[in-house]
Design a protein around this motif. Structure first.
Motif, PDB file in Angstrom:
ATOM      1  N   GLY A 133     -70.078   4.218  -9.828  1.00  0.00           N
ATOM      2  CA  GLY A 133     -71.178   5.052  -9.337  1.00  0.00           C
ATOM      3  C   GLY A 133     -70.893   6.523  -9.579  1.00  0.00           C
ATOM      4  O   GLY A 133     -71.765   7.271 -10.037  1.00  0.00           O
ATOM      5  N   GLY A 134     -69.647   6.918  -9.302  1.00  0.00           N
ATOM      6  CA  GLY A 134     -69.260   8.309  -9.554  1.00  0.00           C
ATOM      7  C   GLY A 134     -69.434   8.649 -11.024  1.00  0.00           C
ATOM      8  O   GLY A 134     -69.922   9.734 -11.372  1.00  0.00           O
ATOM      9  N   GLY A 135     -69.054   7.713 -11.893  1.00  0.00           N
ATOM     10  CA  GLY A 135     -69.191   7.943 -13.331  1.00  0.00           C
ATOM     11  C   GLY A 135     -70.641   8.113 -13.728  1.00  0.00           C
ATOM     12  O   GLY A 135     -70.988   9.021 -14.491  1.00  0.00           O
ATOM     13  N   ILE A 136     -71.510   7.240 -13.164  1.00  0.00           N
ATOM     14  CA  ILE A 136     -72.933   7.352 -13.491  1.00  0.00           C
ATOM     15  C   ILE A 136     -73.464   8.692 -13.018  1.00  0.00           C
ATOM     16  O   ILE A 136     -74.213   9.378 -13.726  1.00  0.00           O
ATOM     17  N   ALA A 137     -73.032   9.082 -11.797  1.00  0.00           N
ATOM     18  CA  ALA A 137     -73.475  10.373 -11.273  1.00  0.00           C
ATOM     19  C   ALA A 137     -73.062  11.491 -12.209  1.00  0.00           C
ATOM     20  O   ALA A 137     -73.836  12.418 -12.481  1.00  0.00           O
ATOM     21  N   ALA A 138     -71.828  11.389 -12.738  1.00  0.00           N
ATOM     22  CA  ALA A 138     -71.365  12.420 -13.668  1.00  0.00           C
ATOM     23  C   ALA A 138     -72.244  12.451 -14.911  1.00  0.00           C
ATOM     24  O   ALA A 138     -72.590  13.524 -15.410  1.00  0.00           O
ATOM     25  N   GLY A 139     -72.628  11.246 -15.402  1.00  0.00           N
ATOM     26  CA  GLY A 139     -73.505  11.181 -16.570  1.00  0.00           C
ATOM     27  C   GLY A 139     -74.852  11.818 -16.282  1.00  0.00           C
ATOM     28  O   GLY A 139     -75.381  12.593 -17.083  1.00  0.00           O
ATOM     29  N   LEU A 140     -75.409  11.520 -15.103  1.00  0.00           N
ATOM     30  CA  LEU A 140     -76.698  12.086 -14.724  1.00  0.00           C
ATOM     31  C   LEU A 140     -76.613  13.608 -14.636  1.00  0.00           C
ATOM     32  O   LEU A 140     -77.512  14.315 -15.079  1.00  0.00           O
TER      33      LEU A 140
END
Lengths: 564, 355
Positions: A133-140
């Motif tokens: 989730g943290g990774g996706i947030a970083a992508g966003l």
């Protein structure tokens, strides 16, 4: 998935994993997980790991987004999952492999933190989900436009900082307000939400209109700018002066911290003259601090019969000028032999001096005069018209005056003839000498001024502590001061204050930080040198220089590219 | 003749006179102290010999560490302040291997093989730390102003120190007792501790080995070429980056081995063990002329003996109480004096001129 940068993404993920493993095995994650930022939601330890994922994910996403926008999120997710998987592997292998026998911090507590208090597979899945989730947030985050991303990030940082600094604000704020925002540890959930929304609105507004306001201020004629600026300074000063009274008894802890920060600011201002203005890297700066502190202590304590039979104990105001004189003279005495050495040799010599002084103080040879390893107690306290300084609040005023003196000296000297001579020596000694600058006098005044400020700081320090011991004066103090200068921006006066609050204030407030203080300082020094050598609040000349250097280096790569 | 002296005197500045006075005072103090000690007969000849032998053993350790300082200075012209942590990392890690071997009883049955394993582990860990340090911290900063890499190195030093403290704990650990090294040998009428003999011989063998590596192999030739002139070496087809990494690797291996020897003499490993020996070894490197490999070796041996003799020889002679506490102060004073009075070192003037 054509053109997806697999190699870069995996490499970033593995690098992030190394950092996360380091933080876990060094013990930071577990130690920090005892501090809750938002009650029952997130602890500082978890935040640390999430931060690694966010940074690594953001870097990978930025690379991937060059190919295709959608890749950014995938890259972030992959990085998050890699880090999560490595951490899960660590958590699961600690027990069967008996890692504890080698790594002291590979404890059951660490496993619990890593697996979010869950057992086995459930824990692993939670960890993977959170990190992913943290990774996706970083992508966003990478995909958001700049004017949205910046307010969001700033608001997040501001909210978390307020949670981190609970111990200050929960004390300062009135009961009713503090109970809404804070629990016994960290923010309440509703408090966190309210703060986050408020900060987001504030930063969004600042993003939208801040530039205009600043532009209008700068457009004002200089004679109108001046009273505005002076007014702002005056308000800040009055606030500082009233603050101890305003907080009363509750402020004891806060002023304890502020005093320490202040003592480091005075030292930082002194070292800034030596390193920042004159470019002489002094690693033994703590010696002058020690000389100031010891002169004050030896002259005023009722102990030490070997000294007392010649001189009766003095009071603070009699001893202070002598302490300043002693540090000034020692600045000159240590300065003379090193006049001819430069750069890194100078740094090592001063380091040697600092260590020699510490070893002499500890040794039994000088014990009758300096108190040996136990140190000296019963140092006199400053008094004014029958009133004696005792509490941290009282000392706060003295330290404020010392800081004001340090600032005054620095500001007045900076652009004076002497200040310009220092700058010339810093930039190129040979040329400076050729231009007729007396390098002996110039360097010695730098050493002497810096030493005197350190002596002042040391004298107040020993008086405030009431007792001193040699272990307060080891090389680490020199490194603290150097680090705060470098983080703040070498040569820059506001930088000293920023650096002192960041590097001295924060660890004092977060006690679990204390053990990792040098670890963080070391990393900060390396990172600052590599990524931001001009510091957080750079001096104008340095800022321009680095901007220019960047310009030429891009120009160079451009020509190199053209040649190929 | 008189004319020349007058001219010299007229050119003499206040600082020169001050420096000159300081050196005269120091020489007088050392001579007076030594004469007092030697004539007082407080120590027998045998005790003096013991001091010297101990000094030689620890000097061998300093020499091995100094090698890394001097080689790195040779190729990059920077003081690798973190070299003391490279020295600490290897033996601190190898402690766990030694401990495991000891628990398995292997140390008693095959002491030499076990020691060899410990050495290999320590040397490879130190080598690894040194190379990674160079790639991550120093390589991005090549060609920046002189103080930048030094500050980076200071930062890296503390980062490594506290990383290892975090990993392995802050306690002082001791290598397992090795039965083989117990007791003394009597050589030429002197009873010498076996440990010291083994340490000294091992240090000399390693020094000779590393020196031969630098002098005779192709990689060593590359390292020397880079030290001589980086651009010219690059033009001759030497891979400069790789040679700089190799320099750090060789220096790291030396420091790792030195760490194990140090742990054998002083019976302890801990996270802060690198600081003081590191500074002493740096002193040794400067003493021998920084950048000069044989100089660093001789400087190390000299400093070891000087430091071992110093407290009893001239401090006690001057009537300083508890002089052994000032052992480190002697080394630091030596450091300061060498840097002030003879920054070019005793043997070499090749690179030091630029400092």
């Amino acid at each position: 998935m054509r053109g997806f940068p697999w190699r870069e993404t995996i490499r970033t993920g593995l690098l992030g994993s190394v950092v996360a493993l380091h933080l876990s095995l060094v013990g930071m994650v577990e130690a920090f997980s005892r501090r809750e930022i938002v009650k029952d939601v997130v602890t500082l330890g978890q935040l640390l790991l999430l931060l690694v994922v966010l940074v690594a994910g953001y870097l990978a996403a930025r690379k991937a987004a060059e190919r295709n926008k959608a890749y950014a999120i995938i890259a972030g997710l992959i990085v998050g999952l890699i880090i999560g998987a490595v951490l899960a592997a660590l958590a699961l292998s600690i027990k069967p492999l008996h890692l504890r026998q080698v790594f002291t911090n590979a404890s059951r507590g660490l496993v619990r933190v890593l697996l979010f208090d869950k057992k086995g597979m459930a824990g692993v899945l939670t960890l993977l989900a959170v990190m992913g989730g943290g990774g996706i947030a970083a992508g966003l985050l990478e995909l958001l436009p700049n004017h949205v991303r910046r307010p969001l990030l700033y608001a997040l940082i501001a909210t978390l900082t307020l949670g981190l600094l609970r111990d200050i604000f929960a004390v300062i704020l009135p009961r009713s307000i503090s109970r809404f925002f804070y629990t016994s540890s960290g923010l309440t959930v509703k408090g966190a939400v309210v703060l986050a929304v408020a900060w987001t609105l504030y930063f969004a507004a600042a993003e939208r209109w801040g530039q205009q306001v600043r532009g209008r201020l700068e457009a004002l004629p200089p004679e109108k700018q001046k009273p505005l600026r002076l007014g702002a300074y005056a308000i800040a000063l009055i606030l500082l002066l009233v603050l101890p009274k305003l907080l009363g008894e509750r402020g004891g802890y806060i002023f304890e911290v502020l005093d320490i920060v202040g003592i480091y600011i005075v030292m930082g201002l002194g070292l800034n003259i030596v390193v920042g203005f004159a470019g002489l890297l002094d690693l033994g700066y703590v010696a002058f601090f020690a000389i100031g502190a010891y002169t004050m202590a030896v002259l005023t304590t009722p102990e030490l019969p070997a000294v007392r039979q010649y001189i009766p104990p003095m009071d603070f105001w009699e001893a202070l000028p002598l302490a300043l004189l002693a540090s000034l003279l020692s600045g000159i005495i240590l300065g003379v032999p090193v006049l001819k050495t430069r750069g890194d040799y100078l740094a090592i010599i001063t380091l040697g001096f600092g260590e020699i002084i510490r070893l002499l103080v500890i040794s039994d040879a000088l014990k009758p005069i300096l108190g040996g390893a136990q140190g000296i107690t019963g140092v006199a306290r400053p008094h004014l018209f029958g009133w004696t300084a005792k509490t941290p609040q009282d000392f706060f005023y003295f330290i404020l005056v010392a800081i004001a003196i340090g600032f005054f000296i620095s500001v007045r000297l900076k652009d004076s003839r002497l200040g310009r001579a220092w700058k010339a020596i810093r930039e190129d000694e040979d040329v400076a000498i050729a231009m007729g600058i007396d390098h002996v006098a110039t360097k010695l005044t730098a050493f002497a001024t810096g030493a005197t400020l350190a002596g002042l700081s040391g004298a107040i320090f020993s008086s405030k502590l009431f007792s001193i011991a040699p272990h307060s004066f080891n090389i680490l103090i020199s490194i603290y001061v150097l680090s705060l200068l470098i983080v703040g921006g070498i040569g820059s006066l506001p930088g000293v204050v920023v650096g002192a609050f960041a590097l001295v204030g924060l660890p004092e407030l977060l006690r679990e930080f204390a053990e990792y203080r040098m670890l963080v300082y070391g990393a900060a020094l390396v990172m600052m040198m590599i990524f931001r050598p001009q510091g957080l609040w750079p001096e104008t000349l340095h800022a321009e220089e680095y901007a220019r250097r960047k310009g030429t280096s891009t120009a160079k790569t451009a020509t190199a590219g053209a040649r190929e | 003749m008189w004319e020349r002296i007058r001219v010299r005197l007229r050119h003499l500045s206040g600082t020169d006179i001050a420096l000159w006075l300081i050196s005269v005072v120091l020489v007088v103090l050392i001579v007076v102290g030594s004469i007092n000690s030697l004539t007082s007969g407080r120590y027998t000849v045998r005790q003096w010999m013991d001091f010297i032998i101990f000094g030689l053993a620890q000097g061998g350790v300093y020499a091995l560490i100094a090698l890394g300082y001097t080689m790195v200075y040779g190729v990059l012209h920077m003081i690798n302040f973190a070299h003391s942590e490279v020295f600490m990392s290897g033996p601190f890690t190898a402690y766990f291997v030694a401990n495991a071997l000891d628990k398995a009883g292997y140390f008693d049955s095959h002491p030499i093989i076990s020691l060899a394993i410990v050495f290999v582990v320590a040397m490879s860990v130190s080598m690894f730390v040194a190379v990674v340090l160079e790639i991550l911290a120093y390589r991005p900063l090549r060609g920046s102003p002189r103080l930048v890499p030094l500050i980076t190195a200071i930062g890296a030093s503390f980062f490594l120190q506290y990383t290892f403290r975090g990993l392995y704990g802050s306690g002082v650990k001791a290598y397992p007792d090795i039965a083989m090294l117990h007791g003394t040998w009597s050589i030429a009428g002197l009873n010498i501790q076996k440990t010291l003999v083994v340490v000294f011989i091992a240090a000399i063998l390693l020094l000779v080995g590393l020196y031969t590596f630098v002098q005779k192999t192709k990689i060593g030739m590359g390292i020397r070429a880079v030290a001589e002139d980086q651009q010219a070496a690059a033009l001759m087809g030497v891979d400069v980056d790789r040679m700089i990494s190799m320099t750090f690797a060789v220096g790291g291996a030396g420091a790792g081995a030195a760490g194990v020897l140090y742990a054998l003499i002083f019976k302890q490993v801990h996270f802060f063990m690198g600081f003081v020996p590191g500074i002493k070894a740096f002193t040794a490197a400067v003493l021998g002329g920084i950048g000069n490999i044989p100089g660093a070796m001789l400087g190390g041996l000299f400093l070891g003996v000087f430091e071992s003799l110093g407290p009893s020889l001239f401090l006690e002679g001057l009537g300083v109480p508890a002089a052994y506490q000032l052992k480190d102060a002697i080394a630091f004073t030596m450091l300061v004096l060498v840097l002030i009075f003879r920054p070019t070192g005793i043997l070499g003037e090749r690179i030091a001129k630029r400092a």
